[in-house]
Enzyme design. Sequence first.
Site, short mmCIF file in Angstrom:
data_model
loop_
_atom_site.label_atom_id
_atom_site.label_comp_id
_atom_site.label_asym_id
_atom_site.label_seq_id
_atom_site.Cartn_x
_atom_site.Cartn_y
_atom_site.Cartn_z
N GLU A 100 -1.55 -1.84 -1.41
CA GLU A 100 -0.31 -2.63 -1.51
C GLU A 100 0.05 -2.97 -0.04
OE1 GLU A 100 4.09 -3.57 -1.39
OE2 GLU A 100 2.91 -2.08 -0.27
N ASP A 140 -0.86 3.93 -1.97
CA ASP A 140 -1.18 3.80 -0.60
C ASP A 140 -0.19 3.89 0.32
OD1 ASP A 140 -0.63 1.07 -1.30
OD2 ASP A 140 -1.34 0.44 0.54
#
Length: 482
Positions: free
Chosen positions: A145, A78
């Site tokens: 994350e 991400d």
Amino acid sequence: MRKLEGLEPQRVFYYFEEICRIPHGSGNTGAMTAYLLEFAGKHGLKSRSDQAGNVVIYKPASPGHEESRPVILQGHIDMVAEKEPGSGHDFLRDPLELQVEGDLISARETTLGGDDGIAVAYCLAVLESSQLVHPPLEAVFTTDEEIGMLGAAALDTSWLSGRTLLNMDSEDEGIFCAGCAGGLTGTSRIPVRYGEASGMKYSLKISGLKGGHSGICIGEERINALCMMGRVLHRLREKAEYLLCELFGGQKDNAIPQEARAAFLADEADEEILRETLALIEKEIRGEYQGSDGEVTLTLQKLGAATEPVLHPVSLEKVLFFLVQLPNGVYKRSGVIAGLVETSMNLGILRLTPEELVASGSFRSSVESGKEALAGQVEYLTEFLGGSFQREGIYPAWEYREDSPLREILISTYRELFGKEPVTEVIHAGLECGIFYGSMPGLDCVSFGPQMYEIHTARERLSVSSVERVWRLLVKTLEKLA
């Protein structure tokens, strides 16, 4: 301007460009998960995925090195989805528009996602290659994350047999990270009441700020636009009455907000004193932050006569009290490691809704009790004002390990390749190494990566030549570990 493809190492840039075509902001990584599984199938590699969208791809050792110990390669899929004010980019659908100027790659009007797309690209280039010498590999791609390391927290680490982990989520070449802060996301919700009023409507905007990563940049005395808005509104109220109807700013709890906006009703006769007060405050703030964030701009715009909902005076008092009293920025520096920010808080998102004030922040500390104490302070403040406080995305600190064979290999390899002495440091930003370190006894891990600038902002840039050098470092390190 150059295209990425054709630059060396070619396949790393090829995969980075592929990743940038796939929308993968935090919370929207399903297409990336599918891409990775398709990649594994296409290359005949065993893979696993879970409900969180994490993917693990396994690659056997190169011939002759089957008995070497497995090594974990790791990065997150991400990215922080930030864009310039006024940009029409849709992070749910649009590919990033890459730009290469000189040695730097960027994306037009948006974050680049080099954090941590370049790690994914490195991993895919290694997994694809039939020429490299390496031990058995376990490539771990985690989700979300940037919003609390949710993927790493959900990953079943029994899937991994390796106890040597190369995390590629650092932004400064030549610096090997060997420890990081733990953290959590804390959200305050304070109920508010409204009444209807009429008057001249004005919009107030704070802009011109640097912003930045809420861990890496928190010690650089940058202005938080949301907290500064609280200060400005409080000062204005000392000079003229107004009725607040709008307040918002920030997009991510882990990014220092660059802008904040408010709207209020006031007596048109007070306009001159409002403007004079704002000009004075702007001058004061620029003086205070000279050298660190001295380009702040306060803009007042007259919108016309209006009748609309405004905050009840008691609710306005609560909102201002919360913003003025909220601890933000560096809370404590380490007494052991010189210069290290030990504990901090960043207010990243602020929204005034018809029912409540919502304020979300990132709490970090390399000492668990420090993180909890600071979160508890904000919880107490929130509850004192009749609100509630919620903790999410809690992750532990990664404690520095004196004896690290992996770190010694990386240091010696960097020295051999580039004739320079690398630096080992502990950082205030959060890394997934902390979660893995806490759940995998005996884990030896180091975080490193190529040179990036101003991550988590639309000014993010990635060095082409540094990507090349770190690729050479990765390849040589894997050869030694085999």
